[in-house]
Scaffold this active site. Structure first.
Site, short mmCIF file in Angstrom:
data_model
loop_
_atom_site.label_atom_id
_atom_site.label_comp_id
_atom_site.label_asym_id
_atom_site.label_seq_id
_atom_site.Cartn_x
_atom_site.Cartn_y
_atom_site.Cartn_z
N ASN A 154 0.74 -1.34 0.06
CA ASN A 154 0.09 0.03 0.00
C ASN A 154 0.71 1.24 0.02
O ASN A 154 0.33 2.51 -0.62
CB ASN A 154 -1.07 -0.21 1.05
CG ASN A 154 -0.51 -0.09 2.56
OD1 ASN A 154 0.76 -0.67 2.65
ND2 ASN A 154 -1.27 0.40 3.57
N GLU A 252 4.30 -4.23 12.49
CA GLU A 252 3.08 -3.27 12.23
C GLU A 252 2.10 -4.04 11.47
O GLU A 252 2.18 -4.53 10.35
CB GLU A 252 3.39 -2.08 11.42
CG GLU A 252 4.52 -1.20 12.23
CD GLU A 252 3.98 -0.60 13.36
OE1 GLU A 252 2.58 -0.35 13.34
OE2 GLU A 252 4.65 -0.01 14.23
N CYS A 286 -3.16 1.58 6.67
CA CYS A 286 -3.37 0.96 8.07
C CYS A 286 -4.04 1.78 9.02
O CYS A 286 -4.48 1.45 9.95
CB CYS A 286 -2.10 0.31 8.42
SG CYS A 286 -0.65 0.74 7.83
N GLU A 466 7.89 2.81 14.38
CA GLU A 466 8.77 3.00 13.44
C GLU A 466 8.83 4.51 13.34
O GLU A 466 8.20 5.34 13.98
CB GLU A 466 8.28 2.62 12.03
CG GLU A 466 7.83 1.07 11.89
CD GLU A 466 7.86 0.52 10.65
OE1 GLU A 466 6.73 0.55 10.16
OE2 GLU A 466 8.91 0.10 9.94
#
Ligand code: ADP
Length: 498
Positions: A154, A252, A286, A466
């Site tokens: 994505n 993640e 997400c 992150e």
């Protein structure tokens, strides 16, 4: 039509064919008969070769001064600027997103390059007094080793950059295993890394099937760290293997992000946020807004406003200038979103708009789904609990601020969250009480910036972050160093006590 692109693996500073003979394809999601790229279905032999290359390169790369390592990453940022337009076109063709968003995807990579490069001169440790005389104490950061970076489709440029850039500045070597849907984007990105002149073996690219080469990388004894972004199901498997093999793992995974709109909110502003949060990137982020928690006093009005705007959204190929909602990544995902419509109906939700595959005109050539609003959704419904990853938003009604927070938190996930209110007290209470890694006040659930930590709580992640300086914590170990210059044995906790 543009010719299809042939992807190869990049190992030990050279482009290689796989030792296997099978190739796979990526397709244009807006025009499914168009093959964008072919890529190798890499084998275990390729995995071993890539890991060995990264392991050998680590021996010298870890000793290159961090500011010098950072200069390579800085150069990647400059090259990304030069190639931005060409890369944006490729992202739109291979992943599908609108060009403006594709440029944003690359810009995130550029921002990350310059931010991470600065960290090369800031890998700070601490100095602290020793409890003993004539003794010095400090901490230094050390790299971890060979890092496997397993990424989704994505954000085909931003996510690999988020992982690779801090990993490299910290002195690790990397193997990127990109998603099967976006091999050409990954190949172009690694061409840019190659052009920046990293020593052979520091940066490696391995194409292939997740269950095959992804899994083999995770299991490999010479891989020291796995950084994974993707589905919760795969993330659990990756985490399990890393637990067994004692690897550092940064996961993640999914989200079921909500935006609260209170009765005192600026409704136009909240509407802009909801449209962008729910339907930006066709809901395939997400951090996408998949639940809208609306105060009952404004629910009818807000729902009408939302319906009006949703009705006007233009579907089309990402590379067409007036497209607002682009295609879904692939047939499997289109099918999955469609299945959730049946589930919604069975559970008693009301489909206010959308709810079906779009087949009008040229849209039938691709994987398009109409932007969808589900009404009368209650917290126990699957459409309120499971990540759909498409242009679908569920409306939920509440009668108080406390209910709104409780419903927002009533999920296994905890990535992003948002509240629209003009009440400063509620805003601060929300910042304190929302269970999520990211909270926006009067902004949508999407819009992360690279110098701030990114990640989620509960089943979204496993405690790592992150981006920002938090990424440095992911990609380094602490070493504590004591220097005794007393010339005699000094026993802590013993010699300095009566
Ligand atoms: P999605 O459902 O969005 O494709 P996945 O979690 O399956 O999400 O994929 C994310 C990334 O993980 C991709 O690069 C994919 O190839 C990889 N992957 C898939 N299965 C595995 C696995 N068993 N082990 C390691 N990586 C995997």
């Amino acid at each position: 039509m543009t010719n299809s692109f042939t992807c190869r693996n990049f190992i030990d500073g050279k482009w290689w064919d796989s030792t296997g003979k099978t190739t796979l394809e990526s397709r244009n999601p807006a025009y499914k008969s168009e093959i964008v790229a072919t890529f190798p279905r890499s084998t275990i032999a390729d995995v071993n070769q890539a890991v060995e290359s990264a392991r050998q390169a680590y021996k010298t790369w870890r000793k290159v001064p961090a500011p010098a390592r950072a200069e390579y990453v800085f150069l990647v940022g400059e090259l990304l600027i030069q190639h931005k337009e060409e890369l944006a076109q490729l992202i739109s063709r291979e992943m599908g997103k609108p060009l403006t968003e594709a440029r944003g995807d690359i810009q995130e990579g550029i921002d990350c390059a310059f931010y991470s490069a600065g960290e090369g001169r800031r890998l700070f440790g601490q100095t602290t007094p020793s409890e003993m005389p004539n003794k010095f104490a400090m901490t230094v950061r050390t790299p971890i080793g060979v890092c496997a970076l397993i990424t989704p489709w994505n954000f085909p440029i931003a996510i690999p950059c988020w992982k690779a850039m801090p990993a490299l500045v910290c002195g690790n070597t990397i193997i990127l295993k990109p998603a099967e849907d976006t091999p050409a984007c990954a190949t172009k990105l690694i061409e840019i890394f190659a052009a920046a002149g990293f020593p052979p073996g520091v940066v490696n690219l391995l194409h292939g099937v997740g269950e095959e080469v992804g899994k083999a990388l995770v299991e490999h004894a010479d891989v020291n760290l796995v950084s994974f972004t993707g589905s919760s199901a795969t993330g659990s498997q990756v985490g399990e293997i890393c637990g067994r093999t004692h690897k550092r793992v940064c996961l993640e995974m999914g989200g079921k992000n909500a935006q609260i709109v209170m009765e005192d909110a600026d409704l136009e502003l909240a509407l802009d946020g909801a449209i962008w949060g729910a339907f930006g990137t066709t809901g395939q982020r997400c951090t996408a807004t998949s639940r809208l928690i609306l105060h009952r006093d404004i629910k009818a009005q807000f729902t009408a406003m939302l319906w009006e705007r949703t009705k006007k959204l233009r579907l089309g190929a990402g590379y067409d200038a007036d497209t607002e909602i682009a295609a879904i990544i692939n047939e499997r995902q289109l099918q999955r979103v469609s299945e959730y419509m049946d589930i919604a109906r069975e559970e008693g939700a009301n489909i206010l708009i959308g709810g079906e595959v779009a087949v009008e005109g040229a849209l039938k050539e691709g994987y398009f789904f109409k932007p969808t609003i589900l009404d009368n959704v209650t917290p126990q419904m699957r459409v309120a609990r499971e990540e759909i990853f498409g242009p679908v938003v569920a409306l939920m009604e509440v009668s108080s601020f406390e209910d709104a927070i409780a419903i927002l938190n009533d999920t296994n996930y905890g990535l992003s969250s948002s509240i629209y209110t003009r009440d400063i007290n509620r805003a601060f209470a929300a910042m304190r009480d929302i269970e999520a890694g990211i909270t926006y006040i009067n902004g949508p659930t999407i819009g992360a910036e690279v110098h701030l930590p990114f990640g989620g709580v509960k089943q979204t992640g496993n405690g790592h972050r992150e981006a920002g300086s938090a990424a440095i914590d992911t990609f380094t170990e602490w070493k504590t160093v004591y220097v005794d210059f007393s010339g005699s044995l000094q026993r802590a906790q013993i010699d300095n006590r009566d």
